[in-house]
Scaffold this motif. Structure first.
Motif, mmCIF file in Angstrom:
data_model
loop_
_atom_site.group_PDB
_atom_site.id
_atom_site.type_symbol
_atom_site.label_atom_id
_atom_site.label_comp_id
_atom_site.label_asym_id
_atom_site.label_seq_id
_atom_site.Cartn_x
_atom_site.Cartn_y
_atom_site.Cartn_z
ATOM 1 N N LEU A 215 -12.228 -24.761 -14.670
ATOM 2 C CA LEU A 215 -13.389 -23.860 -14.720
ATOM 3 C C LEU A 215 -13.023 -22.537 -15.384
ATOM 4 C CD1 LEU A 215 -14.952 -24.584 -11.246
ATOM 5 C CD2 LEU A 215 -16.227 -24.605 -13.415
ATOM 6 N N ARG A 216 -11.857 -22.000 -15.031
ATOM 7 C CA ARG A 216 -11.414 -20.737 -15.642
ATOM 8 C C ARG A 216 -11.269 -20.878 -17.154
ATOM 9 N NH1 ARG A 216 -7.251 -20.515 -11.784
ATOM 10 N NH2 ARG A 216 -5.850 -20.757 -13.542
ATOM 11 N N GLN A 217 -10.882 -22.074 -17.622
ATOM 12 C CA GLN A 217 -10.709 -22.291 -19.059
ATOM 13 C C GLN A 217 -12.031 -22.333 -19.804
ATOM 14 O OE1 GLN A 217 -8.370 -25.751 -20.011
ATOM 15 N NE2 GLN A 217 -6.525 -24.947 -19.036
ATOM 16 N N VAL A 218 -13.072 -22.886 -19.172
ATOM 17 C CA VAL A 218 -14.324 -23.128 -19.896
ATOM 18 C C VAL A 218 -15.465 -22.194 -19.525
ATOM 19 C CG1 VAL A 218 -13.732 -25.550 -20.327
ATOM 20 C CG2 VAL A 218 -15.087 -24.959 -18.297
ATOM 21 N N VAL A 219 -15.275 -21.377 -18.508
ATOM 22 C CA VAL A 219 -16.306 -20.414 -18.115
ATOM 23 C C VAL A 219 -15.707 -19.015 -18.264
ATOM 24 C CG1 VAL A 219 -17.810 -19.604 -16.264
ATOM 25 C CG2 VAL A 219 -17.368 -22.058 -16.512
ATOM 26 N N PRO A 220 -16.248 -18.201 -19.169
ATOM 27 C CA PRO A 220 -15.685 -16.874 -19.412
ATOM 28 C C PRO A 220 -15.745 -15.977 -18.171
ATOM 29 C CG PRO A 220 -17.337 -17.450 -21.076
ATOM 30 C CD PRO A 220 -17.397 -18.498 -20.019
ATOM 31 N N ALA A 221 -14.827 -15.037 -18.110
ATOM 32 C CA ALA A 221 -14.819 -13.981 -17.092
ATOM 33 C C ALA A 221 -14.794 -14.518 -15.668
ATOM 34 C CB ALA A 221 -15.991 -13.028 -17.302
ATOM 35 N N THR A 222 -13.949 -15.503 -15.431
ATOM 36 C CA THR A 222 -13.796 -16.009 -14.071
ATOM 37 C C THR A 222 -12.363 -15.810 -13.612
ATOM 38 O OG1 THR A 222 -13.450 -18.248 -14.949
ATOM 39 C CG2 THR A 222 -15.658 -17.733 -14.147
ATOM 40 N N GLY A 223 -12.221 -15.603 -12.330
ATOM 41 C CA GLY A 223 -10.911 -15.427 -11.732
ATOM 42 C C GLY A 223 -10.832 -16.207 -10.433
ATOM 43 N N ASP A 224 -9.696 -16.125 -9.782
ATOM 44 C CA ASP A 224 -9.466 -16.894 -8.564
ATOM 45 C C ASP A 224 -9.965 -16.172 -7.331
ATOM 46 O OD1 ASP A 224 -8.247 -18.771 -10.151
ATOM 47 O OD2 ASP A 224 -6.222 -18.070 -9.730
ATOM 48 N N GLY A 225 -10.764 -16.879 -6.563
ATOM 49 C CA GLY A 225 -11.208 -16.385 -5.269
ATOM 50 C C GLY A 225 -10.350 -16.996 -4.170
ATOM 51 N N ALA A 226 -10.826 -16.913 -2.952
ATOM 52 C CA ALA A 226 -10.097 -17.416 -1.789
ATOM 53 C C ALA A 226 -9.907 -18.931 -1.871
ATOM 54 C CB ALA A 226 -10.850 -17.064 -0.513
ATOM 55 N N VAL A 227 -8.801 -19.382 -1.289
ATOM 56 C CA VAL A 227 -8.531 -20.810 -1.137
ATOM 57 C C VAL A 227 -8.442 -21.085 0.357
ATOM 58 C CG1 VAL A 227 -6.900 -22.697 -1.547
ATOM 59 C CG2 VAL A 227 -7.283 -20.961 -3.321
ATOM 60 N N VAL A 228 -9.277 -22.000 0.834
ATOM 61 C CA VAL A 228 -9.260 -22.394 2.242
ATOM 62 C C VAL A 228 -8.874 -23.859 2.317
ATOM 63 C CG1 VAL A 228 -10.634 -22.702 4.335
ATOM 64 C CG2 VAL A 228 -10.948 -20.655 2.916
ATOM 65 N N ASP A 229 -7.726 -24.118 2.913
ATOM 66 C CA ASP A 229 -7.250 -25.478 3.168
ATOM 67 C C ASP A 229 -7.605 -25.773 4.621
ATOM 68 O OD1 ASP A 229 -5.924 -27.888 3.378
ATOM 69 O OD2 ASP A 229 -4.003 -27.129 2.631
ATOM 70 N N ALA A 230 -8.654 -26.567 4.833
ATOM 71 C CA ALA A 230 -9.164 -26.806 6.183
ATOM 72 C C ALA A 230 -8.113 -27.398 7.115
ATOM 73 C CB ALA A 230 -10.395 -27.700 6.126
ATOM 74 N N ALA A 231 -7.103 -28.035 6.570
ATOM 75 C CA ALA A 231 -6.031 -28.579 7.410
ATOM 76 C C ALA A 231 -5.378 -27.470 8.236
ATOM 77 C CB ALA A 231 -4.989 -29.289 6.555
ATOM 78 N N GLU A 232 -5.339 -26.279 7.680
ATOM 79 C CA GLU A 232 -4.749 -25.145 8.390
ATOM 80 C C GLU A 232 -5.654 -24.628 9.507
ATOM 81 O OE1 GLU A 232 -3.755 -22.281 5.384
ATOM 82 O OE2 GLU A 232 -2.344 -23.647 4.410
ATOM 83 N N LEU A 233 -6.911 -25.057 9.497
ATOM 84 C CA LEU A 233 -7.882 -24.635 10.511
ATOM 85 C C LEU A 233 -8.153 -25.719 11.547
ATOM 86 C CD1 LEU A 233 -10.551 -23.199 8.043
ATOM 87 C CD2 LEU A 233 -8.821 -21.899 9.291
ATOM 88 N N ALA A 234 -7.619 -26.904 11.318
ATOM 89 C CA ALA A 234 -7.999 -28.082 12.112
ATOM 90 C C ALA A 234 -7.899 -27.859 13.614
ATOM 91 C CB ALA A 234 -7.172 -29.289 11.685
ATOM 92 N N GLN A 235 -6.841 -27.229 14.068
ATOM 93 C CA GLN A 235 -6.677 -27.064 15.511
ATOM 94 C C GLN A 235 -7.694 -26.100 16.108
ATOM 95 O OE1 GLN A 235 -2.664 -25.734 15.990
ATOM 96 N NE2 GLN A 235 -3.149 -23.608 15.585
ATOM 97 N N ASP A 236 -8.317 -25.262 15.268
ATOM 98 C CA ASP A 236 -9.284 -24.284 15.758
ATOM 99 C C ASP A 236 -10.740 -24.698 15.580
ATOM 100 O OD1 ASP A 236 -7.202 -22.579 16.452
ATOM 101 O OD2 ASP A 236 -7.205 -21.607 14.491
ATOM 102 N N VAL A 237 -10.985 -25.785 14.870
ATOM 103 C CA VAL A 237 -12.355 -26.164 14.538
ATOM 104 C C VAL A 237 -13.227 -26.323 15.781
ATOM 105 C CG1 VAL A 237 -13.789 -27.986 13.524
ATOM 106 C CG2 VAL A 237 -11.805 -27.139 12.296
ATOM 107 N N PHE A 238 -12.691 -26.927 16.826
ATOM 108 C CA PHE A 238 -13.481 -27.136 18.042
ATOM 109 C C PHE A 238 -12.980 -26.300 19.216
ATOM 110 C CE2 PHE A 238 -13.993 -31.153 15.640
ATOM 111 C CZ PHE A 238 -15.353 -31.054 15.402
ATOM 112 N N THR A 239 -12.219 -25.248 18.937
ATOM 113 C CA THR A 239 -11.704 -24.380 19.992
ATOM 114 C C THR A 239 -12.717 -23.279 20.285
ATOM 115 O OG1 THR A 239 -9.432 -24.793 19.291
ATOM 116 C CG2 THR A 239 -9.805 -22.866 20.683
ATOM 117 N N PRO A 240 -13.276 -23.275 21.496
ATOM 118 C CA PRO A 240 -14.259 -22.237 21.829
ATOM 119 C C PRO A 240 -13.654 -20.835 21.668
ATOM 120 C CG PRO A 240 -14.204 -23.939 23.523
ATOM 121 C CD PRO A 240 -13.044 -24.202 22.598
ATOM 122 N N GLY A 241 -14.417 -19.959 21.061
ATOM 123 C CA GLY A 241 -13.986 -18.582 20.889
ATOM 124 C C GLY A 241 -13.125 -18.330 19.675
#
Length: 179
Positions: free
Chosen positions: A29-55
């Motif tokens: 996308l950065r190659q073919v769409v002008p004026a774009t840069g990198d935003g946040a990267v969220v790897d849900a695997a790193e959140l897995a233990q918290d997905v159903f944790t109340p609070g």
């Protein structure tokens, strides 16, 4: 100001091939769409233990980090002919209209081409439901093409041009209709 491309990956394995495929799509996308840069990267695997944790606020914080992106790559391996339950559980915590005014590019990876329509039939609708504009067809990758990152980026860039997705994203960003 540069438009940001965020990345959300729903593979339950951290640092997965799906993450690498999503990062290749972001690079394309950065190659073919002008004026774009990198935003946040969220790897849900790193959140897995918290997905159903109340609070726990880690999923909501991760989603908030992605809100700063104008374009969002949402990627998943194909599980049972659809996207993963982990991605579903993360997206279920997003508020209604979370992606309103943003562009989303769905990406699914599978071991067999028989799953090529999964992203179009399952992942695209949930992104649209969350308010995203999804230009062009969803992206499907067979696992066999993941080994050579540079070749993958080039192939994806050409795909984005050939399908008209790059032109639509460029026009939307220039018109201020995202973010």
């Amino acid at each position: 100001m540069s438009a940001l491309i965020g990345t959300l990956v729903g593979n339950p394995r951290p640092a997965s091939r799906t993450l690498n495929a999503a990062l290749a799509l972001r690079a394309a996308l950065r190659q073919v769409v002008p004026a774009t840069g990198d935003g946040a990267v969220v790897d849900a695997a790193e959140l897995a233990q918290d997905v159903f944790t109340p609070g726990s606020t880690s999923v909501k914080d991760a989603l908030a980090s992605l809100e700063r992106s104008n374009v969002l790559v949402v990627a998943s391996p194909t599980y049972k002919a659809a996207y993963t339950g982990l991605l579903k559980a993360v997206l279920d915590q997003a508020p209604g209209g979370w992606l309103r005014g943003r562009i989303a590019i769905p990406l699914q990876v599978a071991a067999s081409d028989k799953h090529a329509l999964a992203a179009e039939l399952h992942l695209r609708p949930v992104l649209v439901e969350l308010g995203a504009h999804v230009p062009g067809p969803a992206v499907f990758l067979n696992e066999s093409v993941l080994a050579d990152h540079e070749a993958l980026v080039a192939t994806l860039a050409q795909h984005l041009v050939d399908t008209g997705t790059a032109a639509v994203v460029t026009a939307a960003l220039a018109g201020g209709t995202s973010g």
